[in-house]
Design a protein around this motif. Structure first.
Motif, short mmCIF file in Angstrom:
data_model
loop_
_atom_site.label_atom_id
_atom_site.label_comp_id
_atom_site.label_asym_id
_atom_site.label_seq_id
_atom_site.Cartn_x
_atom_site.Cartn_y
_atom_site.Cartn_z
N GLU A 67 0.86 -1.17 0.00
CA GLU A 67 0.00 0.00 0.00
C GLU A 67 0.90 1.22 0.00
N GLY A 68 0.99 1.88 -1.15
CA GLY A 68 1.95 2.99 -1.29
C GLY A 68 3.35 2.45 -1.09
N ASN A 69 4.10 3.05 -0.21
CA ASN A 69 5.46 2.60 0.07
C ASN A 69 5.53 1.77 1.36
N ILE A 70 4.45 1.09 1.66
CA ILE A 70 4.39 0.25 2.86
C ILE A 70 4.03 -1.18 2.46
N MET A 71 4.70 -2.15 3.09
CA MET A 71 4.35 -3.56 2.93
C MET A 71 3.65 -3.99 4.21
N ILE A 72 2.54 -4.71 4.05
CA ILE A 72 1.78 -5.18 5.20
C ILE A 72 1.73 -6.71 5.14
N PHE A 73 2.09 -7.36 6.24
CA PHE A 73 2.13 -8.82 6.33
C PHE A 73 1.16 -9.29 7.40
N ARG A 74 0.46 -10.38 7.11
CA ARG A 74 -0.34 -11.02 8.16
C ARG A 74 0.52 -12.10 8.77
N THR A 75 0.80 -11.98 10.06
CA THR A 75 1.72 -12.90 10.73
C THR A 75 1.03 -13.89 11.65
N GLY A 76 -0.23 -13.66 11.95
CA GLY A 76 -0.95 -14.55 12.86
C GLY A 76 -2.44 -14.38 12.68
N GLU A 77 -3.20 -15.03 13.56
CA GLU A 77 -4.67 -14.99 13.46
C GLU A 77 -5.18 -13.55 13.45
N SER A 78 -4.62 -12.71 14.28
CA SER A 78 -5.05 -11.30 14.30
C SER A 78 -3.86 -10.35 14.43
N THR A 79 -2.68 -10.79 13.97
CA THR A 79 -1.49 -9.95 14.06
C THR A 79 -0.94 -9.62 12.67
N TYR A 80 -0.46 -8.40 12.55
CA TYR A 80 0.04 -7.89 11.28
C TYR A 80 1.31 -7.09 11.53
N LEU A 81 2.16 -7.02 10.52
CA LEU A 81 3.36 -6.18 10.53
C LEU A 81 3.30 -5.24 9.34
N ALA A 82 3.84 -4.04 9.51
CA ALA A 82 3.93 -3.09 8.40
C ALA A 82 5.32 -2.47 8.41
N ILE A 83 5.98 -2.50 7.24
CA ILE A 83 7.33 -1.93 7.11
C ILE A 83 7.42 -1.09 5.84
N SER A 84 8.41 -0.25 5.80
CA SER A 84 8.66 0.60 4.64
C SER A 84 9.22 -0.21 3.48
N LYS A 85 8.88 0.20 2.26
CA LYS A 85 9.45 -0.41 1.05
C LYS A 85 10.71 0.32 0.59
N ILE A 86 11.18 1.29 1.36
CA ILE A 86 12.33 2.09 0.96
C ILE A 86 13.58 1.58 1.67
N CYS A 87 14.53 1.05 0.89
CA CYS A 87 15.77 0.50 1.45
C CYS A 87 16.56 1.60 2.16
N THR A 88 17.09 1.26 3.31
CA THR A 88 17.84 2.23 4.10
C THR A 88 19.26 2.44 3.57
N HIS A 89 19.69 1.65 2.60
CA HIS A 89 21.04 1.81 2.07
C HIS A 89 21.10 3.01 1.13
N GLN A 90 20.32 2.97 0.05
CA GLN A 90 20.35 4.10 -0.88
C GLN A 90 18.98 4.45 -1.44
N GLY A 91 17.92 4.01 -0.79
CA GLY A 91 16.59 4.45 -1.16
C GLY A 91 15.90 3.69 -2.27
N CYS A 92 16.40 2.55 -2.66
CA CYS A 92 15.73 1.75 -3.68
C CYS A 92 14.46 1.13 -3.09
N THR A 93 13.56 0.71 -3.95
CA THR A 93 12.33 0.05 -3.51
C THR A 93 12.58 -1.43 -3.34
N VAL A 94 12.34 -1.93 -2.14
CA VAL A 94 12.52 -3.35 -1.85
C VAL A 94 11.24 -4.11 -2.16
N ALA A 95 11.35 -5.42 -2.24
CA ALA A 95 10.18 -6.26 -2.52
C ALA A 95 10.25 -7.52 -1.69
N TYR A 96 9.10 -8.05 -1.37
CA TYR A 96 9.01 -9.28 -0.59
C TYR A 96 9.15 -10.48 -1.52
#
Length: 142
Positions: A67-96
């Motif tokens: 969603e935009g520059n955010i990746m959202i993961f479902r990790t459990g029955e009702s738990t989720y994680l959200a992280i940036s898609k922008i690499c901290t090295h030089q700003g490239c877009t990462v992918a899962y």
């Protein structure tokens, strides 16, 4: 030296001068980690309606969406994680990479966990993480 030869040498020398800084600084060992100033980063909370077909991949554990520059993961029955898609090295877009379970940067091969932690560099800083709250079918990411 005639005019044609002068223009050719001038253009050749100018192109070297313009590209040398880029080539010489790319991925140098003393690069500081990139701190993104993400224009797509929400100023307010981002809400995701899990009942929407757009987010149907979050219906199963292990599912993920962008969603935009955010990746959202479902990790459990009702738990989720959200992280940036922008690499901290030089700003490239990462992918899962669902097969390996890693988040990969295509530019310089940095690898991250789905929680954003660095697995291997050149990145040394973790991906930005976001708080995720679930209330019914609504995820609130801040």
């Amino acid at each position: 030296m005639d005019r044609k030869e002068f223009i050719k040498k001038f253009a050749y020398g100018g192109s070297i001068l313009l590209t040398a800084p880029v080539i010489l600084s790319a991925c140098s060992s003393d690069d500081d980690d990139f701190v993104p100033n993400d224009p797509n980063e929400p100023d307010t909370d981002l809400t995701i309606d899990l009942s929407s077909s757009t987010y149907s991949d979050l219906g199963t554990i292990g599912g993920f969406v962008y969603e935009g520059n955010i990746m959202i993961f479902r990790t459990g029955e009702s738990t989720y994680l959200a992280i940036s898609k922008i690499c901290t090295h030089q700003g490239c877009t990462v992918a899962y990479n669902h097969t390996s379970g890693d988040v990969l940067c295509p530019c310089h091969s940095s690898r991250f966990t789905t929680a954003g932690a660095v697995v291997s560099g050149p990145a040394t800083a973790s991906l930005k993480t976001y708080s995720v709250q679930k209330n019914g079918d609504i995820l609130t990411i801040s």
